[in-house]
Design a protein around this motif. Structure first.
Motif, PDB file in Angstrom:
ATOM      1  N   GLY A  49      19.387  19.210   0.972  1.00 53.03           N
ATOM      2  CA  GLY A  49      20.082  19.901   2.046  1.00 53.03           C
ATOM      3  C   GLY A  49      19.801  21.387   2.027  1.00 53.03           C
ATOM      4  N   GLU A  50      20.415  22.099   2.964  1.00 50.99           N
ATOM      5  CA  GLU A  50      20.209  23.543   3.102  1.00 50.99           C
ATOM      6  C   GLU A  50      20.953  24.344   2.044  1.00 50.99           C
ATOM      7  OE1 GLU A  50      17.991  24.933   5.257  1.00 50.99           O
ATOM      8  OE2 GLU A  50      17.457  22.831   5.534  1.00 50.99           O
ATOM      9  N   ASN A  51      21.868  23.700   1.318  1.00 51.80           N
ATOM     10  CA  ASN A  51      22.546  24.307   0.174  1.00 51.80           C
ATOM     11  C   ASN A  51      23.072  23.167  -0.687  1.00 51.80           C
ATOM     12  OD1 ASN A  51      25.103  23.490   1.383  1.00 51.80           O
ATOM     13  ND2 ASN A  51      24.875  25.256   2.742  1.00 51.80           N
ATOM     14  N   LEU A  52      23.709  23.516  -1.801  1.00 49.40           N
ATOM     15  CA  LEU A  52      24.156  22.473  -2.724  1.00 49.40           C
ATOM     16  C   LEU A  52      25.243  21.596  -2.116  1.00 49.40           C
ATOM     17  CD1 LEU A  52      24.049  21.152  -5.479  1.00 49.40           C
ATOM     18  CD2 LEU A  52      25.591  22.930  -6.344  1.00 49.40           C
ATOM     19  N   ALA A  53      26.138  22.183  -1.323  1.00 55.75           N
ATOM     20  CA  ALA A  53      27.202  21.388  -0.706  1.00 55.75           C
ATOM     21  C   ALA A  53      26.615  20.285   0.164  1.00 55.75           C
ATOM     22  CB  ALA A  53      28.129  22.284   0.107  1.00 55.75           C
ATOM     23  N   ALA A  72      19.128  23.028  -5.527  1.00 57.06           N
ATOM     24  CA  ALA A  72      19.926  23.689  -4.497  1.00 57.06           C
ATOM     25  C   ALA A  72      21.049  24.499  -5.124  1.00 57.06           C
ATOM     26  CB  ALA A  72      20.504  22.651  -3.534  1.00 57.06           C
ATOM     27  N   CYS A  73      21.537  25.501  -4.391  1.00 55.62           N
ATOM     28  CA  CYS A  73      22.728  26.235  -4.833  1.00 55.62           C
ATOM     29  C   CYS A  73      23.532  26.654  -3.614  1.00 55.62           C
ATOM     30  CB  CYS A  73      22.362  27.439  -5.700  1.00 55.62           C
ATOM     31  SG  CYS A  73      21.768  28.875  -4.783  1.00 55.62           S
ATOM     32  N   ASP A  74      24.789  26.973  -3.844  1.00 53.80           N
ATOM     33  CA  ASP A  74      25.689  27.398  -2.773  1.00 53.80           C
ATOM     34  C   ASP A  74      25.692  28.923  -2.656  1.00 53.80           C
ATOM     35  OD1 ASP A  74      26.633  24.966  -1.758  1.00 53.80           O
ATOM     36  OD2 ASP A  74      28.032  24.740  -3.433  1.00 53.80           O
ATOM     37  N   PRO A  75      26.201  29.457  -1.538  1.00 48.31           N
ATOM     38  CA  PRO A  75      26.347  30.912  -1.420  1.00 48.31           C
ATOM     39  C   PRO A  75      27.281  31.452  -2.503  1.00 48.31           C
ATOM     40  CG  PRO A  75      26.652  29.828   0.700  1.00 48.31           C
ATOM     41  CD  PRO A  75      26.640  28.749  -0.336  1.00 48.31           C
ATOM     42  N   TYR A  89      15.687  11.594 -28.769  1.00 52.25           N
ATOM     43  CA  TYR A  89      16.164  12.675 -27.919  1.00 52.25           C
ATOM     44  C   TYR A  89      17.601  12.394 -27.492  1.00 52.25           C
ATOM     45  CZ  TYR A  89      11.165  13.542 -27.696  1.00 52.25           C
ATOM     46  OH  TYR A  89       9.860  13.766 -28.036  1.00 52.25           O
ATOM     47  N   SER A  90      18.380  13.463 -27.401  1.00 53.48           N
ATOM     48  CA  SER A  90      19.772  13.347 -26.975  1.00 53.48           C
ATOM     49  C   SER A  90      20.013  14.316 -25.827  1.00 53.48           C
ATOM     50  CB  SER A  90      20.715  13.668 -28.145  1.00 53.48           C
ATOM     51  OG  SER A  90      22.064  13.533 -27.759  1.00 53.48           O
ATOM     52  N   TYR A  91      20.882  13.916 -24.893  1.00 53.19           N
ATOM     53  CA  TYR A  91      21.087  14.693 -23.676  1.00 53.19           C
ATOM     54  C   TYR A  91      22.565  14.983 -23.455  1.00 53.19           C
ATOM     55  CZ  TYR A  91      16.305  13.282 -22.700  1.00 53.19           C
ATOM     56  OH  TYR A  91      14.957  13.084 -22.780  1.00 53.19           O
ATOM     57  N   GLN A  92      22.833  16.217 -23.022  1.00 58.86           N
ATOM     58  CA  GLN A  92      24.200  16.626 -22.688  1.00 58.86           C
ATOM     59  C   GLN A  92      24.233  17.079 -21.236  1.00 58.86           C
ATOM     60  OE1 GLN A  92      26.973  16.461 -24.682  1.00 58.86           O
ATOM     61  NE2 GLN A  92      28.088  16.983 -22.826  1.00 58.86           N
ATOM     62  N   PRO A  93      24.918  16.333 -20.332  1.00 65.09           N
ATOM     63  CA  PRO A  93      24.975  16.729 -18.921  1.00 65.09           C
ATOM     64  C   PRO A  93      25.766  18.020 -18.727  1.00 65.09           C
ATOM     65  CG  PRO A  93      25.625  14.427 -19.224  1.00 65.09           C
ATOM     66  CD  PRO A  93      25.610  15.062 -20.574  1.00 65.09           C
ATOM     67  N   ASP A  94      25.346  18.814 -17.769  1.00 71.11           N
ATOM     68  CA  ASP A  94      26.052  20.047 -17.433  1.00 71.11           C
ATOM     69  C   ASP A  94      27.420  19.699 -16.849  1.00 71.11           C
ATOM     70  OD1 ASP A  94      26.913  22.261 -15.530  1.00 71.11           O
ATOM     71  OD2 ASP A  94      25.181  23.215 -16.486  1.00 71.11           O
ATOM     72  N   PRO A  95      28.508  20.195 -17.436  1.00 67.69           N
ATOM     73  CA  PRO A  95      29.849  19.803 -16.963  1.00 67.69           C
ATOM     74  C   PRO A  95      30.132  20.221 -15.526  1.00 67.69           C
ATOM     75  CG  PRO A  95      29.986  21.554 -18.617  1.00 67.69           C
ATOM     76  CD  PRO A  95      28.573  21.071 -18.614  1.00 67.69           C
ATOM     77  N   ARG A  96      29.520  21.314 -15.053  1.00 65.78           N
ATOM     78  CA  ARG A  96      29.737  21.736 -13.664  1.00 65.78           C
ATOM     79  C   ARG A  96      29.111  20.738 -12.697  1.00 65.78           C
ATOM     80  NH1 ARG A  96      27.003  27.390 -14.796  1.00 65.78           N
ATOM     81  NH2 ARG A  96      25.747  25.875 -15.986  1.00 65.78           N
ATOM     82  N   ASP A  97      27.902  20.289 -13.018  1.00 64.41           N
ATOM     83  CA  ASP A  97      27.254  19.292 -12.167  1.00 64.41           C
ATOM     84  C   ASP A  97      28.005  17.966 -12.216  1.00 64.41           C
ATOM     85  OD1 ASP A  97      25.367  21.222 -11.685  1.00 64.41           O
ATOM     86  OD2 ASP A  97      23.877  20.399 -13.066  1.00 64.41           O
ATOM     87  N   VAL A  98      28.485  17.596 -13.382  1.00 63.85           N
ATOM     88  CA  VAL A  98      29.244  16.343 -13.532  1.00 63.85           C
ATOM     89  C   VAL A  98      30.476  16.374 -12.640  1.00 63.85           C
ATOM     90  CG1 VAL A  98      30.679  15.000 -15.116  1.00 63.85           C
ATOM     91  CG2 VAL A  98      28.412  15.790 -15.845  1.00 63.85           C
ATOM     92  N   ARG A  99      31.204  17.478 -12.685  1.00 64.23           N
ATOM     93  CA  ARG A  99      32.418  17.601 -11.869  1.00 64.23           C
ATOM     94  C   ARG A  99      32.111  17.437 -10.395  1.00 64.23           C
ATOM     95  NH1 ARG A  99      33.991  21.738 -15.215  1.00 64.23           N
ATOM     96  NH2 ARG A  99      33.074  23.259 -13.792  1.00 64.23           N
ATOM     97  N   ALA A 100      31.067  18.117  -9.940  1.00 60.64           N
ATOM     98  CA  ALA A 100      30.733  18.083  -8.512  1.00 60.64           C
ATOM     99  C   ALA A 100      30.301  16.682  -8.081  1.00 60.64           C
ATOM    100  CB  ALA A 100      29.629  19.095  -8.218  1.00 60.64           C
ATOM    101  N   ILE A 101      29.495  16.013  -8.899  1.00 60.82           N
ATOM    102  CA  ILE A 101      29.015  14.671  -8.536  1.00 60.82           C
ATOM    103  C   ILE A 101      30.174  13.680  -8.516  1.00 60.82           C
ATOM    104  CG2 ILE A 101      27.576  12.745  -9.311  1.00 60.82           C
ATOM    105  CD1 ILE A 101      25.595  14.908 -10.344  1.00 60.82           C
ATOM    106  N   ARG A 110      20.883  28.286  -1.337  1.00 66.01           N
ATOM    107  CA  ARG A 110      19.462  27.961  -1.450  1.00 66.01           C
ATOM    108  C   ARG A 110      19.237  26.500  -1.112  1.00 66.01           C
ATOM    109  NH1 ARG A 110      18.648  29.369  -6.519  1.00 66.01           N
ATOM    110  NH2 ARG A 110      18.999  27.284  -7.389  1.00 66.01           N
ATOM    111  N   PRO A 111      18.315  26.198  -0.190  1.00 66.99           N
ATOM    112  CA  PRO A 111      17.982  24.798   0.081  1.00 66.99           C
ATOM    113  C   PRO A 111      17.404  24.136  -1.164  1.00 66.99           C
ATOM    114  CG  PRO A 111      17.101  26.244   1.784  1.00 66.99           C
ATOM    115  CD  PRO A 111      17.539  27.120   0.656  1.00 66.99           C
ATOM    116  N   GLY A 112      17.640  22.848  -1.289  1.00 63.03           N
ATOM    117  CA  GLY A 112      17.106  22.137  -2.444  1.00 63.03           C
ATOM    118  C   GLY A 112      17.737  20.776  -2.604  1.00 63.03           C
ATOM    119  N   LEU A 113      17.670  20.260  -3.825  1.00 64.32           N
ATOM    120  CA  LEU A 113      18.202  18.929  -4.107  1.00 64.32           C
ATOM    121  C   LEU A 113      19.445  18.990  -4.978  1.00 64.32           C
ATOM    122  CD1 LEU A 113      17.347  18.255  -7.275  1.00 64.32           C
ATOM    123  CD2 LEU A 113      15.150  17.735  -6.257  1.00 64.32           C
TER     124      LEU A 113
END
Length: 459
Positions: free
Chosen positions: A143-147, A177-180, A244-256, A187-190
């Motif tokens: 989209g045109e931003n993260l939202a 992507a990111c929001d204003p 390998y071990s992975y830790q998801p970003d808590p901000r992205d987790v919350r939004a999803i 920023r447009p993106g995924l």
């Protein structure tokens, strides 16, 4: 007089099932067909492959037919953009005729958050979105931003309204992507789920790396972490098994999780889908974070979790009577892309003055993406079509149709799926059965078809 809390008031607006998730609300007989990656560069329904036509009948005979859109769609002769310096391992592009052809195949819902969404920049993403919209194919993840990129998108069917939330853990850095914020625009993106990776090694190895770090001129004195060492930007941790071990970003987790909840609140059925190659295309097991996160998505309201990315099958889990497909592999890998871009000629030591686009593509498929193995292994050409059926708002059955993408065929005819012949079908299903067993999933095999049956629920 006691007034109900705000949370309880909100909960009363939605129906919850016995497991505590927002209840599914589809008419009896609702079916979902789900497949993996669509790497397709030309229309296929008008071809002469009768085996592919048999699969198209399965795709069309469903309320929702889902795949991962891993190809950009535009006419390169009139295209205003350009191939990007950052790309997802190859420049995937198809002609505009692919839009109506995907619709003719039966696809009405696709994810678009993946590492190839911005191979051709913002212009490629926008043009692909336009073609999908024109052909009535609902898509999510950009989209045109993260939202906008993270928002659920909706498909109307006769048996219920289907929401799709699409995100990716594998993506090019500049495509997020990111929001204003403040005075800066969005920023447009995924829609991304950022992962922090650690390399797990035995404790004795960690001691050696600590000595190396201490000997370097930029090491910080008197700073010691017994559990981890950061060396040349890579985090190493001790563990019993190397990996390998992975830790998801808590901000992205919350939004999803929020977007999945919203998708279910405004829809009758919600699909959460992730494109990720972790820990690598070589692995038949999902990364260590994914099971718990898939469970959280279902707890938030998802009725299905669909993974794709590593180009190979991974196991199936049933959680709270909802399907989790950790990877559905490839559905179409008709990778006759042209042009491939000057950067790919350089990457594989080819000269555009003397070598063809096809020769670059063959080199990439045999040598692989960076450190991952390429597509010379037949395992990347074995996959399945899944058909999930719901009765009384409960998953009752999943049928698994093994498919063969023609690994042994000549380059120009490779990658188009058909039902696998009996011996190969049995091999595919037995492999999937073994990968699904650790998740407690039993797959029966009848007439070259896998079947997962669930008993009627008492709730």
């Amino acid at each position: 007089m006691n007034r109900p809390s705000e949370e309880n008031s909100v909960r009363q607006e939605f129906a919850y099932d016995a497991a505590g998730s927002i209840a599914t609300n589809v008419a009896d007989g609702f079916t979902m067909v789900a497949v993996g990656d669509l790497i397709v560069t030309r229309p296929l329904t008008k071809g002469q492959d009768q085996g592919f036509g048999v699969l198209v009948k399965i795709l069309r005979n469903a309320d929702v037919t889902f795949g991962n859109m891993e190809t950009n769609i535009f006419d390169v002769r009139t295209f205003k953009g350009s191939p990007q310096a950052e790309y997802g391992g190859a420049y995937h592009v198809s002609l505009p005729e692919l839009g109506p052809d995907l619709k003719a195949m039966g696809f009405n819902l696709v994810s678009y958050a993946n590492n190839h969404a911005f191979d051709w920049g913002l212009e490629g993403m926008r043009e692909t979105s336009r073609v999908l919209d024109e052909n009535g194919i609902v898509h999510a993840g950009v989209g045109e931003n993260l939202a906008q990129a993270g928002a659920p998108r909706f498909l109307e069917t006769t048996r219920g309204r289907v929401a799709l939330v699409s995100f990716a853990t594998s993506f090019t850095p500049m495509s997020r992507a990111c929001d204003p914020a403040g005075g800066a625009p969005g920023r447009p993106g995924l829609n991304s789920l950022r992962l922090k990776r650690s390399t797990v090694i035995p404790a004795e190895m960690l001691k050696g790396l600590r000595r190396v770090r201490s000997a370097l001129p930029d090491s910080i004195p008197n700073r010691d972490d017994l559990d981890a060492v950061v060396l040349a930007g890579v985090t190493y941790r001790s563990g019993a098994k190397a990996g390998y071990s992975y830790q998801p970003d808590p901000r992205d987790v919350r939004a999803i999780l929020r977007n999945v909840r919203q998708g279910k609140q405004f829809g009758d059925f919600c699909i959460a889908t992730n494109h990720g190659h972790e820990p690598g295309n070589w692995s038949q097991e999902p990364p260590d974070y994914e099971q718990s996160f898939a469970h959280r998505l279902i707890d938030a309201g998802a009725d299905a979790y669909i993974g794709h990315g590593p180009h190979r099958l991974r196991g199936i889990e049933i959680y709270k009577r909802r399907p989790i497909f950790y990877s559905l592999g490839n559905f179409i890998m008709d990778d006759l892309r042209t042009p491939v871009g000057a950067d790919m000629f350089d990457a594989y030591g080819r000269d555009p003055r003397s070598h063809t686009d096809a020769e670059v593509t063959v080199s990439e498929m045999s040598e692989g993406y960076r450190t991952d193995p390429g597509f010379s292994d037949p395992v990347f050409y074995d996959s399945i079509v899944t058909v999930s059926r719901f009765e009384k708002n409960q998953l009752t059955e999943i049928r698994l149709y093994p498919i063969d993408l023609g690994h042994s065929k000549r380059f120009a005819n490779r990658g188009v799926p058909r039902l696998a012949p009996a011996p190969q079908a049995n091999v595919i299903l037995e492999r999937l059965k073994a990968m699904s067993k650790p998740f407690g999933t039993h797959i029966a095999i009848e007439d070259d078809t896998g079947i997962i049956e669930l008993p009627p629920s008492s709730s």
